[in-house]
Design a protein around this motif. Structure first.
Motif, PDB file in Angstrom:
ATOM      1  N   UNK A  36     -18.296 -13.619   0.022  1.00  0.00           N
ATOM      2  CA  UNK A  36     -17.649 -12.359   0.436  1.00  0.00           C
ATOM      3  C   UNK A  36     -16.132 -12.525   0.532  1.00  0.00           C
ATOM      4  N   UNK A  37     -15.670 -13.681   0.994  1.00  0.00           N
ATOM      5  CA  UNK A  37     -14.220 -13.930   1.064  1.00  0.00           C
ATOM      6  C   UNK A  37     -13.605 -13.913  -0.324  1.00  0.00           C
ATOM      7  N   UNK A  38     -14.293 -14.549  -1.276  1.00  0.00           N
ATOM      8  CA  UNK A  38     -13.794 -14.568  -2.656  1.00  0.00           C
ATOM      9  C   UNK A  38     -13.739 -13.160  -3.230  1.00  0.00           C
ATOM     10  N   UNK A  39     -14.779 -12.368  -2.929  1.00  0.00           N
ATOM     11  CA  UNK A  39     -14.812 -10.994  -3.436  1.00  0.00           C
ATOM     12  C   UNK A  39     -13.740 -10.132  -2.774  1.00  0.00           C
ATOM     13  N   UNK A  40     -13.513 -10.322  -1.484  1.00  0.00           N
ATOM     14  CA  UNK A  40     -12.453  -9.596  -0.779  1.00  0.00           C
ATOM     15  C   UNK A  40     -11.089  -9.911  -1.376  1.00  0.00           C
ATOM     16  N   UNK A  41     -10.853 -11.178  -1.675  1.00  0.00           N
ATOM     17  CA  UNK A  41      -9.585 -11.570  -2.297  1.00  0.00           C
ATOM     18  C   UNK A  41      -9.441 -10.942  -3.684  1.00  0.00           C
ATOM     19  N   UNK A  42     -10.566 -10.906  -4.412  1.00  0.00           N
ATOM     20  CA  UNK A  42     -10.540 -10.278  -5.732  1.00  0.00           C
ATOM     21  C   UNK A  42     -10.232  -8.791  -5.655  1.00  0.00           C
ATOM     22  N   UNK A  43     -10.813  -8.123  -4.656  1.00  0.00           N
ATOM     23  CA  UNK A  43     -10.556  -6.689  -4.467  1.00  0.00           C
ATOM     24  C   UNK A  43      -9.087  -6.450  -4.136  1.00  0.00           C
ATOM     25  N   UNK A  44      -8.552  -7.269  -3.233  1.00  0.00           N
ATOM     26  CA  UNK A  44      -7.154  -7.122  -2.836  1.00  0.00           C
ATOM     27  C   UNK A  44      -6.217  -7.336  -4.038  1.00  0.00           C
ATOM     28  N   UNK A  45      -6.532  -8.350  -4.838  1.00  0.00           N
ATOM     29  CA  UNK A  45      -5.705  -8.629  -6.015  1.00  0.00           C
ATOM     30  C   UNK A  45      -5.777  -7.495  -7.029  1.00  0.00           C
ATOM     31  N   UNK A  46      -6.988  -6.975  -7.247  1.00  0.00           N
ATOM     32  CA  UNK A  46      -7.163  -5.881  -8.202  1.00  0.00           C
ATOM     33  C   UNK A  46      -6.446  -4.615  -7.719  1.00  0.00           C
ATOM     34  N   UNK A  47      -6.574  -4.307  -6.423  1.00  0.00           N
ATOM     35  CA  UNK A  47      -5.897  -3.126  -5.877  1.00  0.00           C
ATOM     36  C   UNK A  47      -4.380  -3.240  -6.037  1.00  0.00           C
ATOM     37  N   UNK A  48      -3.864  -4.447  -5.745  1.00  0.00           N
ATOM     38  CA  UNK A  48      -2.423  -4.661  -5.887  1.00  0.00           C
ATOM     39  C   UNK A  48      -1.988  -4.469  -7.336  1.00  0.00           C
ATOM     40  N   UNK A  49      -2.771  -4.989  -8.265  1.00  0.00           N
ATOM     41  CA  UNK A  49      -2.448  -4.874  -9.691  1.00  0.00           C
ATOM     42  C   UNK A  49      -2.466  -3.418 -10.141  1.00  0.00           C
ATOM     43  N   UNK A  50      -3.462  -2.662  -9.683  1.00  0.00           N
ATOM     44  CA  UNK A  50      -3.570  -1.246 -10.075  1.00  0.00           C
ATOM     45  C   UNK A  50      -2.372  -0.451  -9.557  1.00  0.00           C
ATOM     46  N   UNK A  51      -2.046  -0.633  -8.282  1.00  0.00           N
ATOM     47  CA  UNK A  51      -0.995   0.196  -7.683  1.00  0.00           C
ATOM     48  C   UNK A  51       0.413  -0.280  -8.023  1.00  0.00           C
ATOM     49  N   UNK A  52       0.536  -1.489  -8.532  1.00  0.00           N
ATOM     50  CA  UNK A  52       1.840  -1.934  -9.031  1.00  0.00           C
ATOM     51  C   UNK A  52       2.133  -1.375 -10.417  1.00  0.00           C
ATOM     52  N   UNK A  53       1.097  -0.886 -11.108  1.00  0.00           N
ATOM     53  CA  UNK A  53       1.272  -0.440 -12.495  1.00  0.00           C
ATOM     54  C   UNK A  53       0.802   0.998 -12.704  1.00  0.00           C
ATOM     55  N   UNK A  54       0.968   1.838 -11.710  1.00  0.00           N
ATOM     56  CA  UNK A  54       0.572   3.237 -11.829  1.00  0.00           C
ATOM     57  C   UNK A  54       1.476   3.973 -12.810  1.00  0.00           C
ATOM     58  N   UNK A  55       0.890   4.865 -13.585  1.00  0.00           N
ATOM     59  CA  UNK A  55       1.688   5.727 -14.443  1.00  0.00           C
ATOM     60  C   UNK A  55       2.318   6.825 -13.593  1.00  0.00           C
ATOM     61  N   UNK A  56       3.256   7.545 -14.191  1.00  0.00           N
ATOM     62  CA  UNK A  56       3.883   8.651 -13.448  1.00  0.00           C
ATOM     63  C   UNK A  56       2.862   9.727 -13.089  1.00  0.00           C
ATOM     64  N   UNK A  57       1.935  10.003 -13.994  1.00  0.00           N
ATOM     65  CA  UNK A  57       0.927  11.015 -13.707  1.00  0.00           C
ATOM     66  C   UNK A  57       0.009  10.575 -12.559  1.00  0.00           C
ATOM     67  N   UNK A  58      -0.299   9.292 -12.502  1.00  0.00           N
ATOM     68  CA  UNK A  58      -1.134   8.797 -11.412  1.00  0.00           C
ATOM     69  C   UNK A  58      -0.417   8.912 -10.068  1.00  0.00           C
ATOM     70  N   UNK A  59       0.901   8.739 -10.075  1.00  0.00           N
ATOM     71  CA  UNK A  59       1.681   8.965  -8.838  1.00  0.00           C
ATOM     72  C   UNK A  59       1.595  10.433  -8.429  1.00  0.00           C
ATOM     73  N   UNK A  60       1.640  11.326  -9.400  1.00  0.00           N
ATOM     74  CA  UNK A  60       1.499  12.753  -9.104  1.00  0.00           C
ATOM     75  C   UNK A  60       0.147  13.016  -8.446  1.00  0.00           C
TER      76      UNK A  60
END
Length: 317
Positions: A36-60
């Motif tokens: 579960x710790x490994x999966x939590x870390x994976x989720x956190x990393x994936x969330x960070x990656x997604x929100x660091x690379x949002x398109x302008x439309x996704x920000x809208x």
């Protein structure tokens, strides 16, 4: 129940797996803490990656999230006291524009902003956050009242635009917004304007002339919405994503182009995930900015305000 946007689906799937894993561990009494710790870390990393690379439309899309805090939410969470004032003293009160005296960080202020609704009934009552002329005249009346009592002004902007109905135009929508622009330049008290969601066209600009103009991280500010821009250029809403890219309407774009003074970070995933933390972060920025502006004379603030807006759109080649 939490609402997820399409680009969050990879995270949602992993969170569902994590929940299943924890439930299975409880039922079978098996230690899966390492997994579960490994999966939590994976989720956190994936969330960070997604929100660091949002398109302008996704920000809208994030700026329009149905769970995002609105003006009244910020008032309740940031202010120790709030006395709402109503009416423009000419026609009626406009529920799409709220405002009144408040105490923020121990200091008396006037806080004004557009208000949307959470459900269908509230949205109709608030006119979907689209003020009529009465709303802008009410806002100006409150600003003048704040000036009379030497109280700083804070405006919270979140509107898809001023109401475009025929009756609004008949009652002087354009004149009401134009008068606000003129009068806000000359206000003697500090003025801080913050885009907390959508900042569309003159509907936003009508309460956005200030000493400091700030944007929350996942907001937009533009002369036109991506959908309407797409409709004008392509006769269809289908090109709204391309329109958003061309408009360069995000907080980062606005800062790079010198159109705003700063960006207020949001919790990872958006302001809707933690209203309390977002409100405290915003409150801290407001208090610090008010302290900075209070050191200037009224004349210096007015001159700097005018110079800042006059410099916009001017380029040297």
């Amino acid at each position: 129940m939490r609402t997820y946007l399409d680009f969050e689906k990879p995270v949602v799937e992993l969170e569902a797996k994590l929940a299943d894993m924890r439930r299975l561990a409880e039922e079978s009494n098996v230690d899966v803490s390492a997994a579960t710790t490994a999966l939590e870390n994976g989720i956190a990393k994936l969330r960070q990656e997604i929100f660091d690379n949002l398109t302008r439309w996704q920000r809208v899309l994030l700026s329009r999230h149905p769970d995002r805090p609105y003006t009244y939410d910020y008032i309740q969470l940031m202010c120790e006291e709030f006395i709402e004032l109503h009416g423009d003293r000419q026609v009626r009160d406009d529920p799409a524009m709220i405002g009144g005296f408040a105490k923020l960080g121990g200091q008396g202020v006037m806080i004004i902003g557009q208000q949307k609704g959470r459900n269908t009934k509230q949205r109709q009552h608030r006119n979907f956050g689209m003020p009529n002329p009465e709303g802008y005249r009410k806002a100006l009346r409150l600003m003048k009242l704040a000036e009379k009592f030497n109280r700083p002004i804070i405006t919270l902007i979140d509107t898809p635009g001023a109401f475009p109905g025929l009756e609004a135009e008949e009652r002087g929508q354009a004149e009401a917004i134009a008068r606000n622009l003129k009068e806000m330049f000359m206000l003697k008290v500090p003025v801080i304007c913050i885009i907390i969601g959508e900042g569309a066209s003159g509907g936003a600009l009508g309460i956005a002339i200030g000493d400091r103009v700030l944007m929350l991280e996942n907001t937009w500010y533009s002369v036109i919405s991506p959908e309407n821009c797409s409709t004008i250029l392509w006769r269809s809403w289908d090109y709204k994503e391309q329109a958003a890219e061309a408009l360069k309407l995000t907080a980062r774009d606005m800062k790079e182009n010198g159109l705003i003074d700063g960006i207020v970070p949001e919790p990872l995933g958006g302001a809707h995930l933690d209203h309390a933390i977002m409100s405290q972060n915003l409150k801290k920025v407001i208090v610090e900015t008010l302290d900075e502006l209070s050191r200037l004379s009224a004349e210096d603030r007015i001159n700097q305000r005018i110079d800042k807006f006059c410099a916009m759109g001017v380029f040297n080649e």
